[in-house]
Scaffold this active site. Sequence first.
Site, PDB file in Angstrom:
ATOM      1  N   GLU A 161       0.828  -1.202   0.000  1.00 47.29           N
ATOM      2  CA  GLU A 161       0.000   0.000   0.000  1.00 47.29           C
ATOM      3  C   GLU A 161       0.862   1.251   0.000  1.00 47.29           C
ATOM      4  OE1 GLU A 161      -3.393  -2.610   0.938  1.00 47.29           O
ATOM      5  OE2 GLU A 161      -1.438  -2.489   1.873  1.00 47.29           O
ATOM      6  N   THR A 162       0.324   2.288  -0.652  1.00 44.63           N
ATOM      7  CA  THR A 162       0.857   3.639  -0.546  1.00 44.63           C
ATOM      8  C   THR A 162      -0.264   4.515  -0.007  1.00 44.63           C
ATOM      9  OG1 THR A 162       2.429   3.337  -2.355  1.00 44.63           O
ATOM     10  CG2 THR A 162       1.836   5.599  -1.802  1.00 44.63           C
TER      11      THR A 162
END
Length: 272
Positions: free
Chosen positions: A46-47
């Site tokens: 995830e970002t």
Amino acid sequence: MRIRIVDAFTDRPFAGNPAGVLLLDSAGFPDDTWLQQVAAEVNLSETAFAHPLPPGGEADFALRWFTPATEVDMCGHATLATAHVLHTSGAAGGTVRFAARCGILSATAHADGITLDFPTSPLVTVEAPEALAGALGARIVSALDTGEHIGDLLVEVEDERTVRALAPDTAGLVAHSERGIIATARAEDPASPYDYVSRCFFPRVGIDEDPVTGSAHTALAPFWSARLGRAELTGFQASARGGLVRTAVRGDRTLLTGRAVTVIDGELLTAP
């Protein structure tokens, strides 16, 4: 634009779960296409993207999370990473409130790490799909649906050794849940520093195996708290990187506590 890579649910670099973190100066989010392209470029599970909200509201920052393939409703480790960046950069102190797709979340920094306040997953016992045991490569003891925001199937297997030895057919897991499969078992050794183990497989959203999944512990915590008769437990996610998540069930909220370490602090040269 400044970008950090933060290892979450660990107190040392190159362990736990890495997340990209971008703190935006704008009053809103850039175009979704740009957000997804950045997440694909970072290529971590995830970002996180956050921007400040006007003072006096129910939250301090708006927060969104993207895998390399899609946006998700809830992410624990990238929230921990974002809170870590806010606190270590001096952008926020004490408790930080986030407005996200799954509701209002909070993160409180203290001497023992950062504690996230997340909604408890509404677990519902279900029949395990017939083909799932074959795809997972293990006998399934029980299965539970984790609700809309997580979208996983939580499956209990026979023991810790089974969890650690899993080598699933990840393509075969795709059909069995909205996001992925959480496999879990009770800790084998009562003297272990953790009470239960897990591994998480999310090929449907572009993540074959997630190193340490905070959101999954909003389901693991109530499941094992009911089994073990204690509200406060510690889970170990037995991926190659590994990580500990301290959990506390408080009714419809679950507290997740861990540490985080910034390993990369750089500049994103492509503006939205």
